[in-house]
Design a protein around this motif. Structure first.
Motif, PDB file in Angstrom:
ATOM      1  N   LEU A 404      31.516  42.731  48.887  1.00 38.09           N
ATOM      2  CA  LEU A 404      31.526  42.326  47.522  1.00 38.09           C
ATOM      3  C   LEU A 404      31.932  44.217  47.074  1.00 38.09           C
ATOM      4  O   LEU A 404      32.782  44.870  46.093  1.00 38.09           O
ATOM      5  CB  LEU A 404      29.715  42.467  46.925  1.00 38.09           C
ATOM      6  CG  LEU A 404      29.928  41.379  46.896  1.00 38.09           C
ATOM      7  CD1 LEU A 404      28.496  41.142  46.588  1.00 38.09           C
ATOM      8  CD2 LEU A 404      30.444  40.444  45.908  1.00 38.09           C
ATOM      9  N   ARG A 405      31.697  45.397  48.205  1.00 36.50           N
ATOM     10  CA  ARG A 405      31.682  46.892  47.862  1.00 36.50           C
ATOM     11  C   ARG A 405      33.572  47.079  47.853  1.00 36.50           C
ATOM     12  O   ARG A 405      33.867  47.703  47.066  1.00 36.50           O
ATOM     13  CB  ARG A 405      31.192  47.432  48.767  1.00 36.50           C
ATOM     14  CG  ARG A 405      29.542  47.592  49.062  1.00 36.50           C
ATOM     15  CD  ARG A 405      29.390  48.539  47.332  1.00 36.50           C
ATOM     16  NE  ARG A 405      29.615  49.728  46.537  1.00 36.50           N
ATOM     17  CZ  ARG A 405      29.317  51.160  47.607  1.00 36.50           C
ATOM     18  NH1 ARG A 405      28.715  51.139  48.330  1.00 36.50           N
ATOM     19  NH2 ARG A 405      30.212  52.175  47.838  1.00 36.50           N
ATOM     20  N   THR A 406      33.756  46.531  48.745  1.00 42.01           N
ATOM     21  CA  THR A 406      35.534  45.900  49.067  1.00 42.01           C
ATOM     22  C   THR A 406      35.745  45.786  47.613  1.00 42.01           C
ATOM     23  O   THR A 406      37.458  47.004  46.791  1.00 42.01           O
ATOM     24  CB  THR A 406      36.073  45.350  50.030  1.00 42.01           C
ATOM     25  OG1 THR A 406      35.395  45.867  51.148  1.00 42.01           O
ATOM     26  CG2 THR A 406      37.385  45.273  49.809  1.00 42.01           C
ATOM     27  N   LEU A 407      35.930  44.744  46.877  1.00 45.43           N
ATOM     28  CA  LEU A 407      35.896  44.273  45.168  1.00 45.43           C
ATOM     29  C   LEU A 407      36.075  45.618  44.543  1.00 45.43           C
ATOM     30  O   LEU A 407      36.496  46.263  43.450  1.00 45.43           O
ATOM     31  CB  LEU A 407      35.884  43.584  45.126  1.00 45.43           C
ATOM     32  CG  LEU A 407      36.152  41.838  46.163  1.00 45.43           C
ATOM     33  CD1 LEU A 407      35.668  41.061  45.685  1.00 45.43           C
ATOM     34  CD2 LEU A 407      37.840  41.781  45.898  1.00 45.43           C
ATOM     35  N   GLU A 408      34.249  46.562  44.575  1.00 42.93           N
ATOM     36  CA  GLU A 408      34.299  46.977  43.015  1.00 42.93           C
ATOM     37  C   GLU A 408      35.169  48.174  43.271  1.00 42.93           C
ATOM     38  O   GLU A 408      35.991  48.754  42.316  1.00 42.93           O
ATOM     39  CB  GLU A 408      32.335  47.635  43.432  1.00 42.93           C
ATOM     40  CG  GLU A 408      32.117  48.234  42.760  1.00 42.93           C
ATOM     41  CD  GLU A 408      31.200  49.024  42.902  1.00 42.93           C
ATOM     42  OE1 GLU A 408      30.376  48.799  41.877  1.00 42.93           O
ATOM     43  OE2 GLU A 408      30.196  48.346  44.252  1.00 42.93           O
ATOM     44  N   ASP A 409      35.564  48.778  44.639  1.00 43.46           N
ATOM     45  CA  ASP A 409      36.036  49.536  44.887  1.00 43.46           C
ATOM     46  C   ASP A 409      38.020  49.744  44.765  1.00 43.46           C
ATOM     47  O   ASP A 409      38.717  51.303  45.315  1.00 43.46           O
ATOM     48  CB  ASP A 409      35.934  50.127  46.369  1.00 43.46           C
ATOM     49  CG  ASP A 409      34.037  51.003  46.201  1.00 43.46           C
ATOM     50  OD1 ASP A 409      33.671  51.258  45.587  1.00 43.46           O
ATOM     51  OD2 ASP A 409      33.832  51.229  47.557  1.00 43.46           O
TER      52      ASP A 409
END
Length: 434
Positions: A404-409
């Motif tokens: 999720l953090r990868t997608l957000e960033d």
């Protein structure tokens, strides 16, 4: 279905003609050839139901399809109204017609013949396939009222089956404190040590061959029904997934018992809730999964007051019901020592789910990282597996967080920093320091 209802109506007319001594009464009806393509007809043929059970089944189903069925028959014989106690039946708040009771079934089969009525009573309680399998039941009546005056009830699952051809699976409710659990994963996704896996395979073997062992090998008089298993180990080590996979690969529904809906502070209510659950599950071939079973299967205590006395009675009652249940019951606990010894002595298998070793953690990392998504060069799965002593559930949570953090960033790859942040969150939840 129409064939069954016609047979049912003619049988009522036959009994009523006899009771009212009409001229030219109907002869005793004969059941016509069933339609093998009908849902109810298929069930009758498959289970080789007797004509008595066919009539009982039709009687229990007819209000759901033809609400005026019974009232219209009675109106032919009592056009000005009146009572016919032999016929039984009741009217309810919502339904405008007559609903059948056990007395209605008794009249349908035996009319007003006393010997035949006694014979039907014995048949229903001792020989009826429908009653023994709890496909139909009689509603309980207040003390002092005739048992057969209770409403004749067809189980909800079978109402749906006979009308639509599909079995209606029970939903979580106050009347059914359990929830169906399923999984899209496979045995290959369950990373456990070989000893634990071998013991799980023993359960799968019982599920596959128990019926042959009991009936074809004639062991039912020597072996107690059912199979009782205990899973114990730290949270997140695969206990629930294992129960789900056992159901998936043996085509059985797995129901996780919601203990918050079972346990009651009122005396006798816990036993009542569990009794209802076990009664419903008795002939369904389900797997019952009691997660965090310590809440109801914990150790009995020394009796210091009335609360202790009734708590111990609850445990004793559960012991009896589990021991007599014909299916698979799985109790899951974080600690084996929390479960009363009286239960553990009666388990066929007690299986420990250990915290995964380095090799198992490495496999879990590899299994759960998304396919086709790049992993940053600074991510070393070997190092993560060696350094962080975590469970499979922890690893899934960490990977979800990092993705999720990868997608957000808007990154193109999963980096080490996000994974470490996820690990830190998992440690914090358990009160541990990195």
């Amino acid at each position: 279905m129409e064939t069954i209802f016609t047979y049912l109506k003619n049988q009522f007319i036959f009994q009523l003609d006899t009771l009212f001594q009409v001229e030219n009464p109907m002869e005793k009806p004969v059941l016509n050839q069933l339609d093998s393509n009908g849902f109810i007809d298929e069930f009758i043929i498959e289970n080789n139901l007797t004509e008595t059970d066919i009539l009982i089944l039709g009687l229990a189903l007819v209000p759901h399809m033809k609400p005026d069925f019974l009232s219209s028959i009675i109106a032919e014989y009592l056009p000005n109204g009146g009572e016919l106690p032999e016929f039984g039946g009741i009217k309810t708040k919502n339904h405008r017609g007559i609903l059948p009771t056990g007395e209605t079934a008794q009249f349908l089969i035996a009319g007003n013949d006393l010997e035949e009525r006694i014979s039907f009573y014995n048949y229903l309680h001792n020989s009826s396939f429908l009653y023994q399998k709890r496909i139909i039941k009689l509603e309980s009546v207040p003390n002092g009222e005739p048992k057969l005056s209770g409403l004749l009830i067809l189980e909800d699952e079978y109402i749906e089956k006979f009308i639509t051809g599909k079995i209606l699976k029970p939903q979580l409710s106050s009347n059914f404190p359990a929830q169906l659990i399923e999984t899209q994963l496979d045995w290959e996704d369950l990373v456990l040590n070989s000893n634990t896996l071998n013991q799980i395979k023993e359960i799968e073997t019982w599920l596959k061959f128990n019926e042959i062992l009991l009936h074809e090998w004639n062991m039912k008089t020597k072996i107690k029904p059912g199979f009782r298993v205990m899973f114990y180990g730290a949270p997140g080590t695969g206990k629930t997934l294992t129960a789900s996979l056992l159901g998936k690969y043996t085509q059985r529904d797995v129901y996780r018992i919601d203990l918050s809906m079972v346990i009651s502070k009122y005396i006798g209510e816990t036993e009542k809730n569990l009794s209802s659950l076990f009664d419903k599950a008795a002939d369904k071939d389900w797997i019952l999964f009691f997660d965090e079973a310590d809440a109801v299967f914990g150790k009995r205590t020394n009796v210091r007051d009335a609360h202790d006395k009734y708590a111990n009675q609850e445990v004793s009652y559960l012991l009896q019901r589990i021991e007599n249940h014909p299916g698979l019951v799985i109790l899951a606990s974080n600690f084996k020592a929390n479960i009363d010894a009286a239960f553990t002595r009666r388990f066929q298998s007690i299986i420990e789910f250990e915290v995964p070793t380095y090799n198992e953690r490495l496999q879990l990392w590899k299994n759960n990282l998304p396919q086709g998504i790049k992993i940053a060069e600074d991510v070393n799965l070997n190092e993560l597996s060696k350094k962080y002593d975590i469970t499979g559930a922890n690893i899934v949570n960490i990977i979800q967080y990092a993705c999720l953090r990868t997608l957000e960033d808007k990154n193109e790859s999963i980096n080490l920093n996000h994974l470490l942040q996820g690990i830190k969150k998992e440690y914090a939840k358990e009160g541990k320091m990195m």
